[in-house]
Design an enzyme around this catalytic site. Structure first.
Site, PDB file in Angstrom:
ATOM      1  CG  HIS A  37      -1.839  -1.110   1.384  1.00 47.24           C
ATOM      2  ND1 HIS A  37      -1.785  -2.004   2.422  1.00 47.24           N
ATOM      3  CD2 HIS A  37      -2.878  -1.504   0.611  1.00 47.24           C
ATOM      4  CE1 HIS A  37      -2.769  -2.887   2.297  1.00 47.24           C
ATOM      5  NE2 HIS A  37      -3.443  -2.622   1.206  1.00 47.24           N
ATOM      6  N   GLY A 147      -2.863  -2.411  -7.335  1.00 47.47           N
ATOM      7  CA  GLY A 147      -1.729  -3.324  -7.397  1.00 47.47           C
ATOM      8  C   GLY A 147      -1.949  -4.478  -8.374  1.00 47.47           C
ATOM      9  CE  LYS A 149      -1.448 -10.786  -2.851  1.00 50.91           C
ATOM     10  NZ  LYS A 149      -2.580 -10.301  -2.112  1.00 50.91           N
TER      11      LYS A 149
HETATM   12  P1  AMP Z   1      -6.467  -4.152  -0.251  1.00 55.37           P
HETATM   13  O1  AMP Z   1      -6.293  -3.274   0.936  1.00 55.37           O
HETATM   14  O2  AMP Z   1      -6.007  -5.552  -0.071  1.00 55.37           O
HETATM   15  O3  AMP Z   1      -7.860  -4.041  -0.846  1.00 55.37           O
HETATM   16  O4  AMP Z   1      -5.500  -3.557  -1.369  1.00 55.37           O
HETATM   17  C1  AMP Z   1      -5.533  -2.212  -1.722  1.00 55.37           C
HETATM   18  C2  AMP Z   1      -4.667  -2.007  -2.941  1.00 55.37           C
HETATM   19  O5  AMP Z   1      -3.329  -2.413  -2.635  1.00 55.37           O
HETATM   20  C3  AMP Z   1      -5.116  -2.851  -4.144  1.00 55.37           C
HETATM   21  O6  AMP Z   1      -4.966  -2.086  -5.328  1.00 55.37           O
HETATM   22  C4  AMP Z   1      -4.158  -4.007  -4.103  1.00 55.37           C
HETATM   23  O7  AMP Z   1      -3.949  -4.595  -5.374  1.00 55.37           O
HETATM   24  C5  AMP Z   1      -2.891  -3.317  -3.621  1.00 55.37           C
HETATM   25  N1  AMP Z   1      -1.949  -4.280  -3.047  1.00 55.37           N
HETATM   26  C6  AMP Z   1      -2.221  -5.254  -2.147  1.00 55.37           C
HETATM   27  N2  AMP Z   1      -1.103  -5.996  -1.897  1.00 55.37           N
HETATM   28  C7  AMP Z   1      -0.123  -5.467  -2.664  1.00 55.37           C
HETATM   29  C8  AMP Z   1       1.258  -5.771  -2.865  1.00 55.37           C
HETATM   30  N3  AMP Z   1       1.853  -6.777  -2.224  1.00 55.37           N
HETATM   31  N4  AMP Z   1       1.966  -5.025  -3.733  1.00 55.37           N
HETATM   32  C9  AMP Z   1       1.373  -3.996  -4.393  1.00 55.37           C
HETATM   33  N5  AMP Z   1       0.084  -3.645  -4.246  1.00 55.37           N
HETATM   34  C10 AMP Z   1      -0.669  -4.367  -3.399  1.00 55.37           C
END
Ligand code: AMP
Length: 283
Positions: A37, A147, A149
């Site tokens: 993040h 991301g 991911k």
């Molecule tokens: P989340 O809080 O899991 O919904 O993720 C929020 C954002 O962070 C989304 O765009 C995810 O794809 C991105 N994200 C989560 N994990 C990673 C990571 N390891 N590397 C890069 N971006 C990430």
């Protein structure tokens, strides 16, 4: 840093920036911030004068037996990290702010959610698009960062922006990993120490398939996936999926061809923790 839970307040805070011609970047998250993040925030700062971080554990993207209630919510620490990372505005809405009444409308998805996580988590991406569409309309950013991911999520948001004409530039940021290769995830905190040491095997298998197909694109994709699946099963993973899909359509392929792009993606379960990861293969 402005912290607000209200749609009117976040709009008011942004209107001055918008009228002053300052670019606005949006980083939507579910909180429990980690270095993945923070990398999105860093890239957002490089793109825009105003960086908006949203933290919302969106209930509509969780299935009935998923981890909505146990999803980590370390809000004080998240706000500290937001401050340290020079976020301009944190939007922290409640469920009632985002969904004041039972919605009458939803975004339906054809094809792009038939495989990978769309298949194992029915309704998940309808919830994702619902909340991202609302956040795009509330914040009206110039640029939004996501991301790699969550590659299926990114492709679906890209399609929504394209087909619904959101005037928003999207940036797909690379997956940030631990030193042993494990993709950072808020869900990694669920892993026992033993499972944590096993977890990097997922990306190792995905990378292995990528390397083999790069050196010989004529190899059988199903055999490579079966071998990887078996290797993971042997050390204790429960397989949700492990597939090679076409980058554009996200449908599984049996063979790859030079000149095309693919995603090698997996969802694997360790104990009660479901981990996802992917590698993009550009041949
Ligand atoms: P989340 O809080 O899991 O919904 O993720 C929020 C954002 O962070 C989304 O765009 C995810 O794809 C991105 N994200 C989560 N994990 C990673 C990571 N390891 N590397 C890069 N971006 C990430």
């Amino acid at each position: 840093m402005i912290l607000t839970r209200s749609i009117d307040e976040v709009r008011a805070a942004l209107s001055a920036a918008r009228h002053g011609g300052r670019r606005i970047a949006l980083v939507p998250t579910m909180g429990a911030l980690h270095a993945g993040h923070l990398d999105l925030l860093r890239r957002a700062r490089a793109e825009a004068a105003v960086v908006v971080l949203t933290i919302f554990v969106n209930p509509t993207q969780f299935g009935p037996n998923e981890d909505l209630s146990r999803y980590p919510r370390p809000i004080e620490r998240d706000l500290e990290l937001a401050r340290e990372n020079e976020v301009s505005i944190v939007f922290l809405p409640s469920d009632a702010t985002m969904y004041p009444s039972e919605p009458n409308l939803s975004i339906s998805i054809t094809n792009l959610a038939d495989h990978l996580c769309g298949r194992s988590r029915p309704g998940h991406f309808n919830g994702v698009l619902q909340v991202v569409n609302k956040l795009f309309n509330i914040i009206q950013p110039d640029v939004a960062l996501f991301g790699q991911k969550d590659i299926q999520q990114f492709r679906l948001i890209e399609t929504m922006v394209d087909e619904f004409n959101h005037p928003i530039e999207l940036i797909r940021a690379e997956t940030i990993r631990e030193s042993d290769g494990l993709a950072l995830s808020s869900r990694n905190t669920y892993l026992s120490p033993e499972h944590r040491t096993l977890a990097p095997a997922i990306v190792q298998q995905l990378q292995h398939i990528s390397d083999r197909l790069t050196s010989d694109p004529s190899l059988s994709v199903s055999e490579l996936c079966e071998e990887a699946h078996q290797a993971l099963t042997d050390i204790g993973f429960k397989n949700d999926y492990l597939s090679v899909v076409d980058y554009a359509s996200l449908t599984p392929v049996l063979r790859v061809e030079r000149g095309r792009a693919y995603v090698i993606a997996a969802a694997q379960v360790l104990g009660t923790t479901r981990l996802i990861d992917n590698v993009i293969l550009q041949l």
